[in-house]
Design a protein around this motif. Structure first.
Motif, PDB file in Angstrom:
ATOM      1  N   TYR A  86      10.224   9.286   5.032  1.00 43.45           N
ATOM      2  CA  TYR A  86      11.103   8.121   5.163  1.00 43.45           C
ATOM      3  C   TYR A  86      10.375   6.848   4.724  1.00 43.45           C
ATOM      4  O   TYR A  86      10.901   6.049   3.943  1.00 43.45           O
ATOM      5  N   ALA A  87       9.149   6.690   5.202  1.00 42.16           N
ATOM      6  CA  ALA A  87       8.365   5.497   4.850  1.00 42.16           C
ATOM      7  C   ALA A  87       8.120   5.443   3.342  1.00 42.16           C
ATOM      8  O   ALA A  87       8.139   4.364   2.730  1.00 42.16           O
ATOM      9  N   HIS A  88       7.907   6.605   2.742  1.00 44.55           N
ATOM     10  CA  HIS A  88       7.686   6.685   1.292  1.00 44.55           C
ATOM     11  C   HIS A  88       8.891   6.142   0.520  1.00 44.55           C
ATOM     12  O   HIS A  88       8.739   5.386  -0.446  1.00 44.55           O
ATOM     13  N   ARG A  89      10.100   6.479   0.976  1.00 43.97           N
ATOM     14  CA  ARG A  89      11.300   6.002   0.276  1.00 43.97           C
ATOM     15  C   ARG A  89      11.480   4.497   0.476  1.00 43.97           C
ATOM     16  O   ARG A  89      11.876   3.784  -0.447  1.00 43.97           O
ATOM     17  N   LEU A  90      11.183   4.011   1.694  1.00 42.82           N
ATOM     18  CA  LEU A  90      11.292   2.565   1.919  1.00 42.82           C
ATOM     19  C   LEU A  90      10.273   1.827   1.061  1.00 42.82           C
ATOM     20  O   LEU A  90      10.532   0.721   0.560  1.00 42.82           O
ATOM     21  N   ASP A  91       9.107   2.442   0.875  1.00 40.77           N
ATOM     22  CA  ASP A  91       8.073   1.834   0.054  1.00 40.77           C
ATOM     23  C   ASP A  91       8.538   1.721  -1.404  1.00 40.77           C
ATOM     24  O   ASP A  91       8.275   0.730  -2.080  1.00 40.77           O
ATOM     25  N   ARG A  92       9.246   2.736  -1.894  1.00 38.00           N
ATOM     26  CA  ARG A  92       9.794   2.678  -3.256  1.00 38.00           C
ATOM     27  C   ARG A  92      10.779   1.519  -3.385  1.00 38.00           C
ATOM     28  O   ARG A  92      10.798   0.816  -4.396  1.00 38.00           O
ATOM     29  N   MET A 152       0.844  -1.196   0.000  1.00 39.53           N
ATOM     30  CA  MET A 152       0.000   0.000   0.000  1.00 39.53           C
ATOM     31  C   MET A 152       0.882   1.250   0.000  1.00 39.53           C
ATOM     32  O   MET A 152       1.834   1.345   0.749  1.00 39.53           O
ATOM     33  N   ALA A 153       0.526   2.175  -0.858  1.00 34.29           N
ATOM     34  CA  ALA A 153       1.347   3.394  -0.970  1.00 34.29           C
ATOM     35  C   ALA A 153       1.271   4.212   0.327  1.00 34.29           C
ATOM     36  O   ALA A 153       0.236   4.242   0.977  1.00 34.29           O
ATOM     37  N   VAL A 154       2.399   4.832   0.649  1.00 32.66           N
ATOM     38  CA  VAL A 154       2.466   5.680   1.835  1.00 32.66           C
ATOM     39  C   VAL A 154       1.845   7.036   1.511  1.00 32.66           C
ATOM     40  O   VAL A 154       2.111   7.606   0.454  1.00 32.66           O
ATOM     41  N   SER A 155       1.032   7.541   2.403  1.00 36.90           N
ATOM     42  CA  SER A 155       0.468   8.867   2.129  1.00 36.90           C
ATOM     43  C   SER A 155       1.273   9.930   2.875  1.00 36.90           C
ATOM     44  O   SER A 155       1.507   9.840   4.080  1.00 36.90           O
ATOM     45  N   ILE A 156       1.740  10.924   2.130  1.00 38.78           N
ATOM     46  CA  ILE A 156       2.563  12.002   2.692  1.00 38.78           C
ATOM     47  C   ILE A 156       1.654  13.208   2.947  1.00 38.78           C
ATOM     48  O   ILE A 156       0.918  13.612   2.051  1.00 38.78           O
ATOM     49  N   PRO A 157       1.703  13.779   4.149  1.00 42.41           N
ATOM     50  CA  PRO A 157       0.817  14.922   4.450  1.00 42.41           C
ATOM     51  C   PRO A 157       1.349  16.224   3.842  1.00 42.41           C
ATOM     52  O   PRO A 157       1.819  17.109   4.548  1.00 42.41           O
ATOM     53  N   PHE A 158       1.239  16.325   2.501  1.00 38.74           N
ATOM     54  CA  PHE A 158       1.755  17.515   1.813  1.00 38.74           C
ATOM     55  C   PHE A 158       0.985  18.766   2.230  1.00 38.74           C
ATOM     56  O   PHE A 158      -0.198  18.703   2.544  1.00 38.74           O
TER      57      PHE A 158
END
Ligand SMILES: [Zn+2]
Length: 300
Positions: free
Chosen positions: A228-234, A1-7
């Motif tokens: 950080y979680a977004h990069r690990l997800d990639r 599941m993609a990480v959601s970043i609070p932009f």
């Protein structure tokens, strides 16, 4: 599941205006909006009377005039430079000429930062700090002090500055609320970037981030952990692609970014390359030669 970043967004800015962001903190935004700079470069002024300036900004006469007008009648004690991209450091020359203030920074523009395709992210090769700083150095003035946080990743000479009295950090381009950060190999380095994210993630005392682009980040821990979680997800997605057999970056980007507009596939490919260089370095992914844009990658 993609990480959601609070932009975060910043719908309107008033170029050249001096805006109070917090007690003892003012910001002037340069009129250089772009897909790299968002609404433009945010130049910060810290203190009152005897001040420090963070990221003087681009070589733009209107912006320099606005910054100098903002500090009219005050003494500029120091300029803190986060890194040497052209939207950050060039105005330091004109501000120094007008005020005599020394520029603090890690060092000159790195030779390996060859990513010169787009104007705002090009290097300011004329910059050299008057005062070179390393991780842990403290720059002090009347009523303010900054801890230098060496944060390579986006570029190898990136420094963030922790304003100790306000327990917040000027994060430059390392952490921004409006966008993820570009990590352009070979000078941009994903292994360093992840470590630099952890450096801030593991400092829970920071109450705000003030990036050079975009609005203040008032929940810094939430953002940095999501980035950080977004990069690990990639990385996980890359390993998933390679589970079916060896692949090129173009093939992986086609699969990973299938629902993303095709003009974003080129920056995506650069980001995937940055990940692969790091993953090959750690022995998690193999390649038959160098980790390049054209190489074939496989799971180790
Ligand atoms: Zn930059």
């Amino acid at each position: 599941m993609a990480v959601s970043i609070p932009f975060l967004t910043e719908p309107e800015v008033d170029y050249g205006a001096v805006v109070e962001m917090a007690p003892g903190l003012r910001r002037v935004i340069a009129n250089n909006p772009s897909k790299f700079t968002y609404r433009g470069t945010g130049t910060y002024i810290v203190g009152q009377g005897r001040v420090a300036i963070v990221d003087p900004g681009p070589d733009d006469a209107d912006h320099v005039a606005a910054v100098l007008a903002a500090v009219d009648g005050e003494q500029v004690e120091a300029m803190l430079i986060t890194h040497t991209h052209r939207d950050h450091s060039p105005a330091s020359r004109a501000v120094a000429e007008a005020t005599g203030a020394p520029a603090y920074g890690f060092g000159p523009h790195p030779a390996a930062d060859t990513d010169d395709g787009e104007s705002e992210e090009r290097g300011d090769t004329d910059f050299a700090p008057d005062m070179a700083v390393v991780h842990g150095d403290v720059v002090e003035g009347p009523g303010w002090s900054f801890e230098c946080l060496y944060t390579p990743g986006h570029i190898s000479n990136h420094v963030a500055y922790r304003w100790r009295e306000a327990t917040g950090v000027f994060t430059g381009d390392h952490i921004m609320g409006w966008s993820t950060t570009i990590i352009p190999p070979p000078d941009g380095n994903m292994t360093d970037y992840l470590a630099s994210l952890r450096l801030l993630a593991d400092s829970p005392g920071d109450r705000a981030y003030w990036p050079t682009h975009g609005p203040p980040v008032t929940e810094p821990q939430v953002l940095v952990e999501a980035l950080y979680a977004h990069r690990l997800d990639r990385e996980r997605q890359i390993l998933e692609c390679l589970a079916t057999g060896p692949q090129t970056i173009a093939e992986m980007v086609g699969a990973m970014y299938a629902d993303v507009a095709s003009e974003l596939h080129e920056p995506a490919a650069r980001s995937v390359l940055a990940h692969l260089i790091a993953m090959v370095g750690k022995g998690r992914v193999g390649t038959d030669g160098e980790a390049t844009a054209e190489a074939v990658y496989f799971r180790e």
